[in-house]
Design a protein around this motif. Structure first.
Motif, short mmCIF file in Angstrom:
data_model
loop_
_atom_site.label_atom_id
_atom_site.label_comp_id
_atom_site.label_asym_id
_atom_site.label_seq_id
_atom_site.Cartn_x
_atom_site.Cartn_y
_atom_site.Cartn_z
N VAL A 1 0.98 -0.92 0.13
CA VAL A 1 0.05 -0.06 -0.14
C VAL A 1 0.78 1.27 -0.03
O VAL A 1 2.19 1.07 0.48
N LYS A 2 0.37 2.20 -0.53
CA LYS A 2 1.08 3.63 -0.44
C LYS A 2 1.41 3.92 0.80
O LYS A 2 0.49 3.79 1.78
N GLY A 3 2.77 4.48 1.19
CA GLY A 3 3.06 4.89 2.44
C GLY A 3 3.67 3.96 3.24
O GLY A 3 4.19 4.23 4.40
N LYS A 4 3.86 2.65 2.83
CA LYS A 4 4.36 1.44 3.63
C LYS A 4 5.30 0.94 2.56
O LYS A 4 5.21 0.74 1.41
N ASP A 5 6.70 0.92 3.03
CA ASP A 5 7.97 0.19 2.43
C ASP A 5 7.50 -1.34 2.15
O ASP A 5 7.29 -2.16 3.09
N GLY A 6 7.76 -1.91 0.83
CA GLY A 6 7.66 -3.28 0.78
C GLY A 6 6.23 -3.81 0.87
O GLY A 6 5.21 -3.29 0.93
N PHE A 7 6.29 -5.23 1.05
CA PHE A 7 5.10 -5.93 0.93
C PHE A 7 4.89 -6.52 2.29
O PHE A 7 5.88 -6.81 3.05
N PHE A 8 3.53 -6.56 2.78
CA PHE A 8 3.40 -7.32 4.09
C PHE A 8 2.04 -7.94 4.24
O PHE A 8 1.32 -7.82 3.17
N HIS A 9 1.79 -8.88 5.18
CA HIS A 9 0.74 -9.53 5.36
C HIS A 9 -0.46 -8.68 6.10
O HIS A 9 -0.16 -8.06 7.26
N ALA A 10 -1.52 -8.77 5.81
CA ALA A 10 -2.73 -8.26 6.66
C ALA A 10 -3.45 -9.37 7.45
O ALA A 10 -3.09 -10.33 7.05
#
Length: 540
Positions: free
Chosen positions: A488-497
């Protein structure tokens, strides 16, 4: 708490019924105050009983008789979006410490947004909503008696005058923000037919109704807002954006716009309640002086947000007024009602569905210890926003927000909405009242608000995504499923929700046993110390 109920805190008895408390009026846009105008009875009038009865009837007819209701008006929508508050807050806390940094941050937020509101009102605009660190404004096509000539020497028509007021307002705000080293602004404005919706259940209880706008100008404004860079405002019909440099030049040519030289008397005149009934206003035998002035009918209280109502209630308790503006941990729920993004109010079934969605989501929010922040149309479509922990000390706002989102998801499926999504996030946000006396609101702003919106945008259809912080603080009570990696915009890289599934049956858990200790927030420490000092002196 020993305070009056919310449905009573904002109304006062008059000779002809209840009217809105003037202290509460600042939380409503002017279009609502004028729609619910009611004749004052504190002054005598020479118009005669028959004429006054006719005026009272016409004033009642301009209000929505039943909800949902809509009306179309012509005008401009302007969105002004500030950037830099997050970095400013971090810098002030690093330089001044948690307590003084939070206090200085709250002051800067209020001063900046207040100066913007004053410029909007000075140019005959109306702040419809404080959307976090942005203002959504309406400039209605109306004559205000000003003589404005075009380049050809001829008087401008009402649409041209309205567009000029919007342009001058943008230049004024750009010129003011240009001297702010920590903040920047960008914006967009568009003109056309604007659709106004009145939703909810008519009552005198805050939070039971909502006023929102939609239509092509709002959509076009969103496009222009996304196109604008820092220090730019795009206006439809103009090839290039207005800039901070042009704003500074405009201020130098118009000293009235310089900081601290606002014409307060003009602003106060504009702030007066004036009926929207044009036939009433154009009657040469009727004037405000002859009628005796106007109040706001108590039914407008229903459009007062629950956070603003509680702020007003606490403000009436003098000892609590120092405990209001602060940085605090808050959970935010965004609900995207995508079936309603392009609603045609002539479709009565869809209009009723929109109204039921608002009422249902509001009931669930309040039942889960939350507060309704907004329902609005923006670049993400039709969005409902609720917050948890913004105005009280819930034991676990993450748990409350997640349960609320799960109930909302189920309720929207029961309403047969085909397209919707939810996002939930948790973190430190600025919570407090901002704005001058003529127009203010209780806002919740911070990066976590943006994250909740972006999680909503990434959530699968008819499902919910929550942040890792929400998961961490709720996993003892709720089963979650890890999502695929997202970005998402404003967050670096990929992550799990995480996707909430079901409640965990924990009969052995004591419901009343707090899972988090009560901790005084740094922004409140000084105020609490002062109260304890007064208490100790009184007990000696």
């Amino acid at each position: 708490r020993g305070s009056m109920p919310l449905q009573m805190l904002s109304s006062k008895k008059k000779n002809n019924g209840e009217v809105m408390d003037p202290n509460a009026m600042r939380y409503l846009p002017k279009i609502l105050r004028d729609t619910y105008a009611q004749r004052q009875t504190k002054r005598q009038s020479d118009l005669g009983e028959a004429r006054l009865a006719s005026i009272d009837l016409r004033l009642r007819l301009q209000r929505p008789e039943s909800l949902p209701y809509y009306q179309d008006i012509r005008g401009s929508i302007l969105i002004l979006d500030l950037s830099g508050f997050t970095a400013l807050g971090e810098r002030l806390r690093a330089e001044l410490g948690p307590r003084d940094g939070a206090a200085e941050f709250a002051s800067r937020v209020n001063d900046t947004l207040s100066s913007m509101v004053k410029q909007v009102h000075r140019h005959w605009g109306d702040v419809l909503m404080f959307a976090g660190d942005a203002l959504i404004c309406l400039f209605e096509e109306k004559e205000y008696g000003e003589l404005v000539l075009g380049d050809n020497g001829e008087e401008l028509n009402v649409e041209q005058k309205t567009r000029k007021r919007v342009r001058d307002c943008c230049l004024s705000v750009l010129g003011q923000i240009a001297i702010e080293k920590d903040l920047t602004i960008h914006g967009g404005a568009a003109h056309g037919m604007i659709r106004c919706f009145f939703l909810g259940t008519p009552s005198k209880c805050p939070g039971s109704c909502a006023f929102i706008v939609s239509g092509h100008p709002l959509k076009q404004t969103g496009v222009l807002l996304n196109k604008a860079g820092r220090g730019e405002v795009y206006i439809d019909g103009e090839c290039s954006p207005l800039t901070e440099i042009e704003g500074g030049e405009f201020m130098s040519r118009n000293p009235i716009n310089r900081k601290g030289i606002i014409l307060e008397d003009i602003l106060e005149d504009y702030d007066e309640v004036v009926p929207r009934d044009n036939t009433l206003l154009n009657d040469p035998e009727i004037s405000i002086e002859l009628v005796g002035g106007f109040d706001v009918n108590a039914h407008a209280i229903a459009y007062l947000g629950t956070l603003a109502a509680r702020r007003l209630d606490q403000g009436s308790q003098k000892a609590m007024t120092m405990l209001l503006n602060e940085l605090r941990p808050v959970a935010i729920v965004f609900v995207g009602l995508h079936d309603l993004d392009d609603i045609d109010p002539r479709d009565s079934t869809l209009l009723q569905l929109m109204n039921e969605a608002f009422k249902t989501l509001s009931r669930i929010t309040h039942a889960c210890n939350g507060a309704v922040r907004d329902m609005l149309f923006d670049d993400k479509g039709c969005v409902f926003i609720s917050v948890f922990g913004a105005h009280s000390h819930e034991v676990n706002p993450c748990f409350d927000a997640t349960v609320s989102a799960m109930r909302m998801e189920s309720a929207l499926k029961d309403l047969n909405l085909k397209r919707f999504s939810l996002g939930v996030s948790f973190g430190e946000c600025f919570c407090g009242e901002v704005g001058p006396s003529m127009r203010s609101d209780y806002v919740v702003m911070g990066p976590e608000v943006n994250l909740a919106a972006r999680l909503m945008g990434k959530a699968p259809n008819r499902s919910t995504l929550v942040s890792k912080r929400i998961f961490t603080n709720s996993k003892k009570f709720i089963h979650f499923e890890k999502s695929e990696e997202i970005q998402v915009k404003g967050k670096d890289g990929f992550f799990h929700a995480y996707i909430p599934q079901t409640r965990i049956d924990r009969q052995s858990v004591e419901i009343n046993d707090p899972q988090q200790p009560f901790v005084i927030m740094p922004s409140r420490q000084s105020a609490m110390d002062s109260l304890l000092e007064v208490k100790n002196r009184a007990s000696k």
